[in-house]
Motif scaffolding. Structure first.
Motif, PDB file in Angstrom:
ATOM      1  N   GLU A 312      38.654  39.560  54.872  1.00 32.11           N
ATOM      2  CA  GLU A 312      39.635  39.161  53.857  1.00 32.11           C
ATOM      3  C   GLU A 312      38.958  38.698  52.566  1.00 32.11           C
ATOM      4  OE1 GLU A 312      42.445  36.292  55.130  1.00 32.11           O
ATOM      5  OE2 GLU A 312      43.386  37.618  56.617  1.00 32.11           O
ATOM      6  N   THR A 313      39.635  38.950  51.465  1.00 34.32           N
ATOM      7  CA  THR A 313      39.220  38.426  50.164  1.00 34.32           C
ATOM      8  C   THR A 313      40.242  37.392  49.711  1.00 34.32           C
ATOM      9  OG1 THR A 313      40.396  40.258  49.096  1.00 34.32           O
ATOM     10  CG2 THR A 313      38.031  40.545  49.499  1.00 34.32           C
ATOM     11  N   ARG A 314      39.884  36.615  48.692  1.00 33.32           N
ATOM     12  CA  ARG A 314      40.829  35.607  48.202  1.00 33.32           C
ATOM     13  C   ARG A 314      40.651  35.440  46.692  1.00 33.32           C
ATOM     14  NH1 ARG A 314      38.096  30.655  47.642  1.00 33.32           N
ATOM     15  NH2 ARG A 314      35.942  30.777  48.444  1.00 33.32           N
ATOM     16  N   LEU A 315      41.716  35.020  46.048  1.00 33.27           N
ATOM     17  CA  LEU A 315      41.686  34.806  44.604  1.00 33.27           C
ATOM     18  C   LEU A 315      41.284  33.372  44.306  1.00 33.27           C
ATOM     19  CD1 LEU A 315      42.372  36.134  41.817  1.00 33.27           C
ATOM     20  CD2 LEU A 315      44.600  35.011  42.008  1.00 33.27           C
ATOM     21  N   VAL A 316      40.329  33.210  43.389  1.00 36.15           N
ATOM     22  CA  VAL A 316      39.896  31.887  42.937  1.00 36.15           C
ATOM     23  C   VAL A 316      40.298  31.751  41.470  1.00 36.15           C
ATOM     24  CG1 VAL A 316      37.954  30.323  42.632  1.00 36.15           C
ATOM     25  CG2 VAL A 316      37.935  31.955  44.522  1.00 36.15           C
ATOM     26  N   VAL A 317      41.243  30.873  41.201  1.00 36.96           N
ATOM     27  CA  VAL A 317      41.776  30.721  39.831  1.00 36.96           C
ATOM     28  C   VAL A 317      40.966  29.665  39.090  1.00 36.96           C
ATOM     29  CG1 VAL A 317      43.799  30.140  38.449  1.00 36.96           C
ATOM     30  CG2 VAL A 317      44.075  31.397  40.593  1.00 36.96           C
ATOM     31  N   ARG A 318      40.446  30.062  37.917  1.00 42.71           N
ATOM     32  CA  ARG A 318      39.683  29.130  37.081  1.00 42.71           C
ATOM     33  C   ARG A 318      40.241  29.172  35.656  1.00 42.71           C
ATOM     34  NH1 ARG A 318      34.973  31.376  40.036  1.00 42.71           N
ATOM     35  NH2 ARG A 318      34.538  29.959  41.785  1.00 42.71           N
ATOM     36  N   GLU A 319      39.384  29.315  34.672  1.00 45.54           N
ATOM     37  CA  GLU A 319      39.808  29.106  33.288  1.00 45.54           C
ATOM     38  C   GLU A 319      40.073  30.374  32.495  1.00 45.54           C
ATOM     39  OE1 GLU A 319      36.924  25.140  32.870  1.00 45.54           O
ATOM     40  OE2 GLU A 319      36.430  26.995  31.822  1.00 45.54           O
ATOM     41  N   SER A 320      39.748  31.548  33.012  1.00 45.86           N
ATOM     42  CA  SER A 320      39.836  32.761  32.201  1.00 45.86           C
ATOM     43  C   SER A 320      41.213  33.432  32.238  1.00 45.86           C
ATOM     44  CB  SER A 320      38.775  33.776  32.632  1.00 45.86           C
ATOM     45  OG  SER A 320      39.013  34.222  33.952  1.00 45.86           O
ATOM     46  N   THR A 321      42.160  32.804  32.947  1.00 47.86           N
ATOM     47  CA  THR A 321      43.538  33.327  32.952  1.00 47.86           C
ATOM     48  C   THR A 321      44.506  32.231  32.559  1.00 47.86           C
ATOM     49  OG1 THR A 321      43.656  32.855  35.345  1.00 47.86           O
ATOM     50  CG2 THR A 321      43.131  35.107  34.690  1.00 47.86           C
ATOM     51  N   GLY A 322      45.561  32.632  31.852  1.00 46.50           N
ATOM     52  CA  GLY A 322      46.589  31.679  31.412  1.00 46.50           C
ATOM     53  C   GLY A 322      47.901  32.403  31.180  1.00 46.50           C
ATOM     54  N   GLU A 323      48.931  31.642  30.858  1.00 49.37           N
ATOM     55  CA  GLU A 323      50.239  32.245  30.633  1.00 49.37           C
ATOM     56  C   GLU A 323      50.226  33.172  29.434  1.00 49.37           C
ATOM     57  OE1 GLU A 323      53.330  29.385  30.427  1.00 49.37           O
ATOM     58  OE2 GLU A 323      52.930  28.570  32.439  1.00 49.37           O
TER      59      GLU A 323
END
Length: 326
Positions: A312-323
């Protein structure tokens, strides 16, 4: 003086042949006897003669590990895990780098065939037909490439691509881009299919940009196409492409994530240190390295099976994405 096999046999109270079998065919030795011999060998500092053992058993106790680009930070954790795990099984690992060149890859496999008991192929660039032909001469385990009838480890990049697209559409992005990887990359093909399906399911548009080199330079080069596409959310082939893309966007006055959100794949150290810190799909590279060694040694020992293991893979949310901007 260096301890010999006779010293170990004498101290263990067993015949020399029993010591030899303990190291060459441990499954043939009673567990209690085997443990006693191994303990005595450790105390005396005895190390079996690999060349002599190879002549006796026909095994080199070496594994070949071939990667597409050793400078890509995706590969070192896999290499380290495979090496460490192989040592616990009394195997050594020879690492070779193809520099993304299928011809070099074929030459390396042919060179290693006589020196190793089996080969781990990580993200190979050769065609399935050539890999199947080479497999007749040496056991393979393939990582991140599906080849029918061969032991395979897949990191579920399709799942990761879906998670990334769902993350971007959840932030309101409706025009997306995929900065694809090199032509002939199985991983890039999987990402393309999964990203397209996820975008369609969310009512978003997806434009495919590429093929691209799987490097920072590849990301820099595709930046102009991203801007021209009007995409506000981008999924890239790997973290290196993402980092290069972010730099290329900044050079054009486009801010991340204010103007464009960027998602990488791999969760490498460079992505964690980049500014902004990279939102990415984490790949289980260390686990893949350990499992690949186990599958290969199983294949060497009894002919193996066409085992398929999907991690399995997973998403790690940091600073390079936003609304998305309204």
């Amino acid at each position: 003086m260096t301890a010999t096999i006779r010293d170990v046999a004498r101290a263990s109270g067993v015949h020399v042949s029993t010591v030899s079998r303990t190291f060459s065919a441990p499954h043939l030795v009673n567990a209690e006897t085997r443990n006693r011999v191994l303990a005595v060998a450790e105390d005396l500092g005895y190390r079996p003669n690999r060349a002599a053992r190879a002549l006796t058993t026909g095994r080199t106790h070496n594994i070949g590990l071939i990667v597409a680009d050793i400078s890509n930070p995706f590969f070192p954790p896999l290499i380290k895990a495979a090496q460490a795990h192989a040592r616990t099984r009394d195997y050594h690992v020879f690492v070779a780098d193809t520099d993304e060149d299928p011809q070099v890859e074929e030459e390396l496999i042919q060179t290693l065939t006589k020196q190793v008991d089996g080969v781990l192929l990580c993200s190979p660039r050769l065609s399935n037909r050539v890999i199947e032909r080479l497999h007749a001469d040496v056991p393979f385990v393939v990582v991140n490439r599906r080849i029918k009838g061969m032991p395979t480890i897949l990191m579920d990049v399709a799942q990761g691509a879906r998670l990334a697209i769902e993350h971007l559409t959840g932030l309101g992005h409706r025009r997306l881009a995929l900065a694809a990887g090199p032509s002939g990359s199985w991983t890039s093909g999987q990402m393309r299919e999964a990203a397209a399906a996820a975008a369609a399911a969310s009512g978003a548009e997806l434009v495919i940009l590429g093929p691209n080199a799987p490097t920072e330079q590849g990301g820099l080069a595709v930046a102009a196409e991203v801007v021209a596409s009007g995409a506000t959310g981008v999924l890239t082939y790997n973290d290196l492409v993402a980092i290069g893309l972010i730099e290329g966007l900044y050079e054009r006055g486009v801010r991340v994530p204010d103007d464009v959100s960027v998602v990488g794949v791999d969760d490498t150290l460079s992505g964690r240190l980049n500014r902004p810190k990279l939102t990415t799909v984490a790949m289980p590279t260390s686990a893949a390295g350990r499992i690949a060694v186990d599958l290969l040694l199983q294949s060497v020992g009894d002919g193996g099976t066409s085992t398929l293991t999907t991690l399995e893979t997973r998403l790690v949310v940091r600073e390079s994405t936003g609304e998305a901007r309204s």
